[in-house]
Write an enzyme that holds these catalytic residues in place. Structure first.
Site, PDB file in Angstrom:
ATOM      1  N   SER A 172       0.841  -1.006  -0.169  1.00 37.22           N
ATOM      2  CA  SER A 172       0.075  -0.064  -0.158  1.00 37.22           C
ATOM      3  C   SER A 172       0.974   1.273   0.027  1.00 37.22           C
ATOM      4  O   SER A 172       2.445   1.252   0.143  1.00 37.22           O
ATOM      5  CB  SER A 172      -0.885   0.082   1.342  1.00 37.22           C
ATOM      6  OG  SER A 172       0.254  -0.089   2.422  1.00 37.22           O
ATOM      7  N   LYS A 173       0.511   2.274  -0.141  1.00 39.19           N
ATOM      8  CA  LYS A 173       1.022   3.709  -0.030  1.00 39.19           C
ATOM      9  C   LYS A 173       0.084   4.706   0.392  1.00 39.19           C
ATOM     10  O   LYS A 173      -1.192   4.709  -0.235  1.00 39.19           O
ATOM     11  CB  LYS A 173       1.821   3.999  -1.377  1.00 39.19           C
ATOM     12  CG  LYS A 173       2.948   4.600  -1.164  1.00 39.19           C
ATOM     13  CD  LYS A 173       4.096   4.024  -0.585  1.00 39.19           C
ATOM     14  CE  LYS A 173       5.456   4.888  -0.578  1.00 39.19           C
ATOM     15  NZ  LYS A 173       6.504   3.951  -0.247  1.00 39.19           N
TER      16      LYS A 173
END
Ligand code: NAD
Length: 435
Positions: free
Chosen positions: A124-125
Site C-alpha cells: 500500500s502507500k
C-alpha cells in the site's frame, strides 16, 4: 527455488502498450516491468488483470485549521494495492508532487518488494499533497491526525500498516499511532512501523534501508567476482538511505569517491570523509559548503567511472537521456524508481549489473516487518538480532533473484519482478476469487 515458475498451458499475456504514455510516469514505469515479467511467466489473463488493478483507492479531503486561524483543505490518498499475502504495508509521504498515479505505483512496488524478500505482507502507500516545509509542527500534527482519521477504516495491524516515507518521520508515525489508538480505545503499537524505539519501534529500523543497500552491494560484488575492499562508489542522495549506506560501505573498505544531495555533489578521488560529511549535514541540513572535495554536478556524479553507483535520492534520475553516460559496473537502486523503463535496455546493452529497487532497498520494509512482529509479540530484540535476521533475508532474496535470472536468462530486475509476481499469483490461485 522452484525450477520453473511458468504455468504449463495458458495463454501469454499481451500487454496493452498504448497505455504507456510517457517515460517518467511512475505507474507506467512499474507496469512496463510488470508486463515483461508477466509475459515471461505466461501469467494467465485473469490473474494478470487482477494484479494490474489496485484493490482499493481512497481519496480524502483534509481540513486543517492553520496557526493563523484560517482553514486550508488538503488532499490525501491511500492506495491498498494487494493484500493477498497479508496486511498491506506502505509508507505515507507528504509532498508537493503527490498524485494518485504516483501513490498507486508506489503501492504496487511495495507489493512486489514484500514478495521478493518473502515477507507476509501486501502493498500500500499513502500521500498528502502539501508542502510540509511551509507548515508548523502543530499544523503538521493536525494534518496527520485528520488524514489518519480519514483513512482509519483501512488501517490496522491486520489490514494496513503505514511507515514513514518522503518528508514523514518517527514523529509523524507516533501521531498516526496515537490517533488510531484513541479511535479504537486502546494502545495499538503494531498499526505503524518506523515509530520511535521508546513506543514500540525496532532497534536498527532507521539504518535498515542503507544496511540493506550495503548488503546488496556486497552480494553483487561477490557475484561478479570483484573484491569488496578497495572498490569505488558514488552515492546520490545523502539522507537516511544514502548516508547510512555510505558509512556502512566505508566500514567494508569501499572508497566513496562522490556523494551528492539536493544542494550539490562532492568528488574526492581519495575518498570522501563520510563521518565529516554526516556531521556537516547534521549541522547545516545539506552538503552545501562541505569542503571535503571538489564540487561537481549531480549529472557528473551519475557519470563517474566507479565500480558502484548508488542512486539514493529520488525517482527518474537515470533516464534514456543520460543512461548511455553511466560508467559504473554496478548500480544498486537505493531509491524507489531511480531508473526509467526506457533506460533499462541501455544499461543492459552496456553490461551494467543493476540490483533493482524492489530488492536493493527492501531492508527498510524487512525491519518494519520485524518491528510489527515485535509489537505483536510484545517482546523486543537486540540490534544484533535485528541486523543478523536482516542479513539473512536480504542475502536469501538476492540469491533467489540471481538463481531465477540465470534460469531464465533475464536481468536482475526482470527476475525480481518474476519472483514477486509468481509469489503473489500463487496465493491468488490458491485462494481463488471470492464471489
Ligand atoms: P531523505 O529525505 O532522508 O534523503 C533524500 C536525499 O536525497 C537528501 O540528501 C536530498 O537532499 C537528496 N535529494 C533530493 N532531491 C535531490 C535531487 N534532485 N538531486 C540530488 N539529490 C537529491 O530520504 P530517504 O529516506 O533517504 O529516501 C531516499 C530514497 O530511498 C527515496 O526514493 C525513498 O523512497 C527510498 N527509500 C527509502 C526507504 C527508507 O527506509 N528511508 C526505504 C525504501 C526506499
Amino acid at each position: 527455488m522452484a525450477t520453473d515458475l511458468r504455468l504449463p498451458a495458458n495463454k501469454i499475456v499481451r500487454p496493452d502498450k498504448d497505455r504507456f504514455l510517457h517515460e517518467e510516469n511512475p505507474f507506467e514505469a512499474m507496469m512496463s516491468r510488470f508486463d515483461r515479467a508477466a509475459e515471461l511467466l505466461d501469467l494467465e489473463p485473469g490473474i494478470y488483470k487482477v494484479l494490474r488493478h489496485p484493490e482499493k483507492q481512497i481519496t480524502v479531503s483534509i481540513p486543517v485549521q492553520l496557526d493563523n486561524g484560517d482553514v486550508e483543505v488538503f488532499t490525501g490518498h491511500r492506495v491498498i494495492y494487494n493484500t493477498s499475502r497479508g496486511p498491506a504495508k506502505g509508507g505515507i509521504r507528504f509532498d508537493t508532487a503527490v498524485t494518485l498515479e504516483e501513490v498507486k505505483a508506489l503501492a504496487a512496488w511495495m507489493t512486489w518488494k514484500c514478495a521478493v524478500v518473502n515477507l507476509p505482507f501486501g502493498g500500500s502507500k499513502g500521500g498528502v499533497l502539501c508542502d510540509p516545509f511551509k507548515l508548523s509542527v502543530s499544523e503538521l500534527e493536525r494534518l496527520t491526525r485528520r488524514y489518519t482519521a480519514g483513512i482509519i477504516q483501512t488501517l490496522g495491524p491486520d489490514s494496513d500498516v503505514p511507515a514513514p516515507d518522503v518528508n514523514t518521520n518517527e514523529r509523524v508515525m507516533a501521531w498516526v499511532m496515537d490517533t488510531y489508538s484513541m479511535h479504537v480505545g486502546h494502545t495499538v503499537t503494531g498499526v505503524v512501523t518506523g515509530k520511535p524505539v521508546e513506543m514500540g519501534g525496532s532497534l536498527g529500523r532507521r539504518e535498515a534501508t542503507g544496511r540493506g543497500c550495503m548488503l546488496s552491494t556486497r552480494e553483487a560484488l561477490q557475484h561478479l567476482g570483484m573484491p569488496v575492499a578497495g572498490t569505488t562508489a558514488a552515492i546520490q542522495g545523502f539522507g537516511n538511505v544514502g548516508s547510512v549506506a555510505a558509512r556502512l560501505l566505508g566500514f567494508e573498505g569501499v572508497r566513496i569517491i562522490a556523494i551528492g544531495d539536493r544542494s550539490c555533489a562532492i568528488h574526492n578521488s581519495n575518498g570522501v570523509d563520510i563521518e565529516r560529511a554526516i556531521e556537516h549535514v547534521r549541522k547545516h541540513r545539506s552538503l552545501e559548503g562541505f569542503d571535503g572535495g571538489d564540487l561537481i554536478t549531480n549529472e557528473e556524479l551519475l557519470a563517474l567511472d566507479v565500480d558502484v553507483l548508488l542512486p539514493a535520492a529520488m525517482e527518474n534520475v537515470i533516464t534514456s537521456r543520460n543512461a548511455a553516460k553511466v560508467r559504473a559496473r554496478i548500480i544498486v537502486e537505493g531509491a524507489n524508481g531511480p531508473t526509467t523503463a526506457a533506460a533499462d535496455s541501455i544499461l543492459e546493452e552496456k553490461g551494467i549489473f543493476v540490483v533493482p529497487d524492489i530488492l536493493a532497498n527492501a531492508g527498510g520494509v524487512t525491519v518494519s516487518y520485524f518491528e510489527w512482529v515485535q509489537d505483536r509479540a510484545g517482546y523486543f530484540w537486540s540490534e544484533d538480532v535485528v541486523n543478523d535476521r536482516l542479513r539473512e533475508i536480504m542475502t536469501k532474496g538476492f540469491r533467489d533473484v540471481i538463481d531465477l535470472s540465470r534460469q531464465h536468462k533475464v536481468n536482475m530486475r526482470t527476475a525480481a519482478y518474476m519472483l514477486a509476481i509468481s509469489r503473489v499469483a500463487t496465493v491468488h490461485r490458491l485462494r481463488g476469487i471470492y464471489a
